[in-house]
Each structure stands twice: as C-alpha cells, then as structure tokens.
Enzyme design. Structure first.
Site, PDB file in Angstrom:
ATOM      1  N   TYR A 143       1.960 -16.307 -19.753  1.00  0.00           N
ATOM      2  CA  TYR A 143       0.860 -16.776 -18.898  1.00  0.00           C
ATOM      3  C   TYR A 143       0.581 -18.267 -19.112  1.00  0.00           C
ATOM      4  O   TYR A 143      -0.161 -18.876 -18.341  1.00  0.00           O
ATOM      5  CB  TYR A 143      -0.416 -15.969 -19.154  1.00  0.00           C
ATOM      6  CG  TYR A 143      -0.294 -14.493 -18.801  1.00  0.00           C
ATOM      7  CD1 TYR A 143       0.670 -14.051 -17.905  1.00  0.00           C
ATOM      8  CD2 TYR A 143      -1.144 -13.559 -19.353  1.00  0.00           C
ATOM      9  CE1 TYR A 143       0.789 -12.703 -17.590  1.00  0.00           C
ATOM     10  CE2 TYR A 143      -1.035 -12.206 -19.036  1.00  0.00           C
ATOM     11  CZ  TYR A 143      -0.061 -11.791 -18.158  1.00  0.00           C
ATOM     12  OH  TYR A 143       0.053 -10.456 -17.835  1.00  0.00           O
ATOM     13  N   LYS A 194      10.484  -6.496 -26.409  1.00  0.00           N
ATOM     14  CA  LYS A 194      11.745  -6.078 -25.806  1.00  0.00           C
ATOM     15  C   LYS A 194      12.845  -6.847 -26.545  1.00  0.00           C
ATOM     16  O   LYS A 194      13.537  -7.696 -25.963  1.00  0.00           O
ATOM     17  CB  LYS A 194      11.760  -6.398 -24.305  1.00  0.00           C
ATOM     18  CG  LYS A 194      10.784  -5.570 -23.489  1.00  0.00           C
ATOM     19  CD  LYS A 194      11.342  -4.220 -23.094  1.00  0.00           C
ATOM     20  CE  LYS A 194      12.430  -4.348 -22.043  1.00  0.00           C
ATOM     21  NZ  LYS A 194      13.051  -3.034 -21.747  1.00  0.00           N
ATOM     22  N   ASP A 227       8.696  -0.745 -23.042  1.00  0.00           N
ATOM     23  CA  ASP A 227       8.814   0.272 -21.992  1.00  0.00           C
ATOM     24  C   ASP A 227       8.702   1.678 -22.587  1.00  0.00           C
ATOM     25  O   ASP A 227       8.049   2.563 -22.030  1.00  0.00           O
ATOM     26  CB  ASP A 227      10.102   0.109 -21.172  1.00  0.00           C
ATOM     27  CG  ASP A 227      11.324  -0.155 -22.030  1.00  0.00           C
ATOM     28  OD1 ASP A 227      11.171  -0.406 -23.245  1.00  0.00           O
ATOM     29  OD2 ASP A 227      12.447  -0.102 -21.493  1.00  0.00           O
ATOM     30  N   ASP A 251      -1.277  -6.841 -22.104  1.00  0.00           N
ATOM     31  CA  ASP A 251      -2.048  -6.733 -20.869  1.00  0.00           C
ATOM     32  C   ASP A 251      -1.714  -5.420 -20.158  1.00  0.00           C
ATOM     33  O   ASP A 251      -2.590  -4.616 -19.810  1.00  0.00           O
ATOM     34  CB  ASP A 251      -1.684  -7.945 -19.979  1.00  0.00           C
ATOM     35  CG  ASP A 251      -2.584  -8.079 -18.769  1.00  0.00           C
ATOM     36  OD1 ASP A 251      -3.577  -7.326 -18.671  1.00  0.00           O
ATOM     37  OD2 ASP A 251      -2.302  -8.947 -17.924  1.00  0.00           O
ATOM     38  N   ASP A 255      -4.107  -1.794 -20.064  1.00  0.00           N
ATOM     39  CA  ASP A 255      -4.590  -1.193 -18.816  1.00  0.00           C
ATOM     40  C   ASP A 255      -4.139   0.259 -18.717  1.00  0.00           C
ATOM     41  O   ASP A 255      -4.875   1.125 -18.239  1.00  0.00           O
ATOM     42  CB  ASP A 255      -4.105  -1.981 -17.595  1.00  0.00           C
ATOM     43  CG  ASP A 255      -5.107  -3.061 -17.208  1.00  0.00           C
ATOM     44  OD1 ASP A 255      -5.836  -3.521 -18.111  1.00  0.00           O
ATOM     45  OD2 ASP A 255      -5.174  -3.433 -16.028  1.00  0.00           O
TER      46      ASP A 255
END
Ligand code: NAD
Length: 370
Positions: A143, A194, A227, A251, A255
C-alpha cells in the site's frame, strides 16, 4: 483527582459521532464510579475536517494526536466526498495519522461472543469460543511501496504498478508485537506470507523465524502460506491464537476473520507504534467498520465496536485490565440479556437503537461494579 490520561477523540463522519457518543457515556461513568479521570480533547477528521479545515487531518490535529496518550477514532468517509480526487479523500485522515505517528502494528481481535454464535457465517460448533488476534503490519508493504501508479506504455496501453517491499527492520518490529501478544495469550504465533512465490515473503519468513528463535523460544511458531491460512480460517478457525501478516495479507485475512464473528458492528481494533525512549507509545483505537452512510443519522448503528475499541485502549495504553474487562463483560451481558441493534438482530430478541444499547451497557456497568 488528577486527569493524567490524555485522550484525543476524533469521531469523524457518518455513524462515527453517533457511536462515539455512547463511549462518552462510559467515560463519564468511569469518572463517576471508578475515580478514573481522562483529559479529553475532541477534534475533526475525515470529511468533517475537509469541510471545516480544508484537509482531512490538519497539522493542528496531528500535533494534538502526538501529545495525547491515545487517540480514539470513529470512522471517516461518505458519499458527499466520494467524487474528490484520490489525494483529497477523507480516508487520507486516518492514513496520515497512522503514518505520522508510526502506527505500524494493527491488532484486530476476532472473538465470537456466546450470545452471537448464531450470527457467524460458519456453523456454531466451528466458532463457539473463537478468540483469535490478527496482527497486521500497517505502514509498509504494497500500500506504500514505490514505484506505484498507472502509466502509459510506449504501445499506448496503460499499466498499473504496486510494489510489495519490506525491510527486515519493518518485519522484525511487527513480529515482536505478534510474539509478545502470543506469549500473553495461548503461546502460539502463525506467521503468514507467500514465501513460495514472493521474495518479500521469503525474507518475511526468515526474519520472523530468527526473531522467534532468538527472543521468543517459548512461543510456538508456525509458518503458513496466506492462501492456506484463508482456507484454514474458514474450516478450522479455532486452531489459531495470533496470526501475523503483512499489510495486504493482514487486511484480507482480518476481514475474513470478521465474517466469522458475524457483524462489523462488533469488531474493535488497535494500532500501535513503537515504545519510545520515554516509555510512551503512540496508539490509535477504532472500530473495524467504516462510516456506514447507509444508516448514518438513523440512530440504529451498533455502538459495541466503538465501545470495545475503548476497552482495548484501556488495556493497551493504560494497562487498565480490570476496567477493560468490565466494559467487555458489560457488552456481553447486554447481548446475553437479549438486546440487539438491527445489524445483529435475531429472532426472539429485542431490537433497540444506538442510544438504548449504550444506556444498557452503562446500566450493566453499574450492576457489575456494585
Ligand atoms: P462500512 O463498514 O461503513 O459499512 C458496511 C456495511 O456494514 C453497511 O451496510 C453498514 O450499514 C454496516 N455497518 C457498519 N458498521 C455498522 C455498525 N456499527 N452498526 C450497524 N451496521 C454497521 O463500509 P463501507 O460501506 O464499505 O464504507 C462506507 C464508508 O466508510 C466509505 O467512505 C469508506 O471509505 C469508509 N471506511 C472508513 C473506514 C475508517 O474510517 N477506518 C474503514 C472502512 C471504510
């Protein structure tokens, strides 16, 4: 009684001021019943600040945030400001505060309270008693990384670029927050990345491993691909204690974890900075939800996430564990008693508005402290 606890309260936009009003009731109650006095300043942020001061977070507000022991934040944004260019949006108010105060560790608990177990998107058995914490790095990564932007290539086609970049110091400092939390909870940290396909992920895994070995050998460390973590959160969420992730993965996963708990209106968060030489640490507390323009002004917003954010503030900024637990227990008891705001309404319960919910929590505090 000396008011030695300095709070900056920034209600913001939409339902922000409505739910913050209910926290002020708790603060007044603490003043009366617990002999805890706060020195409170209130300021503008987001769209409200744009309208009044021409910027979503003014230098003066930032200076007051620096001087405060903690910032209690509502939410920002709304349709009125949606057409503004990216660099003028109300949401920049919170980004500026996070960046300038160095708030790099975002803590988001995902707790399923017994009375709300049916509200989860998963079967009750999978989530009953769920209590996990996500620690998300919040000032680095994709970001903020450079280069970023949309450019036109020589062939006339556009290309969008974002850069995931982490230094080992950025990884180490947020890892320490995660390990430290795990040590105070059930002693397990799951670090997600990852590392199979991302270079920054390889470094993330290596640095977290080094910190764990050198400084937190008593904490069980598990590395997991992000994942897979998403899948595990949906299939066996109770295996987790503390999950540590980058800005992007944290993030997304927080959620997802929020969905496990049923409602955005119940979820608090804290964002912490480094502990300075003087022992002080900047910290900002806010609900996970936004300004909910669809229900703003109707008096039906759920104030629990804002109240529980205040409980986190008591615990993390002032070490007031007993008072934090009191607020959390009061919220839980009110729910167990059958009161519900519209977002968590269930058959057989009594639907109430923001103010009635807030009053009920204060009445419950009275009972608990009697
Ligand atoms: P939102 O969280 O505001 O709302 C999503 C849905 O959840 C809406 O239907 C809303 O009514 C409901 N909801 C949220 N909080 C609730 C509460 N306390 N009680 C009852 N229902 C609640 O997310 P959104 O609609 O995507 O965003 C609205 C605005 O908020 C946008 O401008 C967005 O940029 C902003 N936003 C701000 C923050 C922040 O201030 N940190 C975070 C997220 C979104």
């Amino acid at each position: 009684m000396p008011a030695n606890k300095k709070l900056l309260v920034l209600p913001g936009d939409g339902i922000g001021p409505e739910v913050m009003r209910e926290v002020r009731r708790i603060i007044d109650w603490m003043d009366r019943r617990r002999s805890v006095s706060f020195e409170i300043e209130e300021g503008l942020v987001g769209g409200a600040a744009l309208d009044a001061e021409g910027t979503p977070c003014s230098d003066a507000t930032l200076a007051r945030a620096r001087a405060a022991d903690a910032v209690l934040f509502g939410s920002v944004g709304g349709p009125k400001w949606d057409s503004l260019p990216f660099d003028k949006r109300p949401e920049l108010g919170i980004l500026r505060l996070r960046k300038e105060l160095g708030l790099f560790a975002n803590l988001r608990p995902a707790v399923v309270l017994d009375p709300l177990v049916e509200a989860s998107s998963l079967k009750p058995d999978l989530v009953r008693g769920l209590d996990l914490m996500i620690v998300r790095e919040s000032t680095g990564g994709i970001y903020f990384g450079e280069p970023r932007g949309v450019e036109t290539m020589p062939n006339g086609k556009r290309r969008g670029i974002d850069t995931e970049v982490y230094t080992e110091d950025e990884i180490a400092r947020v890892a320490r927050v995660g390990f430290d939390l795990a040590r105070k909870r059930r002693g397990k940290l799951t670090s997600v990345e990852k590392a199979n396909v991302m270079q920054s992920g390889r470094l993330w895994r290596a640095v977290v491993g080094e910190i764990g070995k050198a400084e937190f050998p008593d904490v069980e460390l598990e590395h997991m691909y992000a994942d897979n973590c998403a899948m595990q959160l949906c299939s066996r969420p109770k295996q987790f204690d503390v999950i540590l992730g980058s800005n992007l993965f944290g993030d997304l996963l927080s959620d997802l974890a929020a969905a496990l708990t049923g409602s955005l209106g119940m979820l608090p968060s804290a964002t912490l900075g480094a502990i300075g030489a003087d022992g002080r640490r900047h910290a900002l507390y806010e609900p996970v939800h936004g300004s909910a323009p669809d229900i703003a002004g109707k008096g039906i917003a759920n104030p629990c996430a804002q109240m529980l954010s205040f409980a986190m503030l008591l615990r993390w900024s002032f070490g007031m564990e007993e008072d934090a637990a009191l607020v959390e227990t009061a919220v839980q008891s009110v729910l167990a008693g059958g009161l519900r705001t519209a977002d968590i309404m269930q058959a057989g319960m009594a639907r109430v508005g923001t103010g009635v919910m807030g009053e009920a929590v204060v009445r419950e505090l009275d009972k608990l402290a009697a």
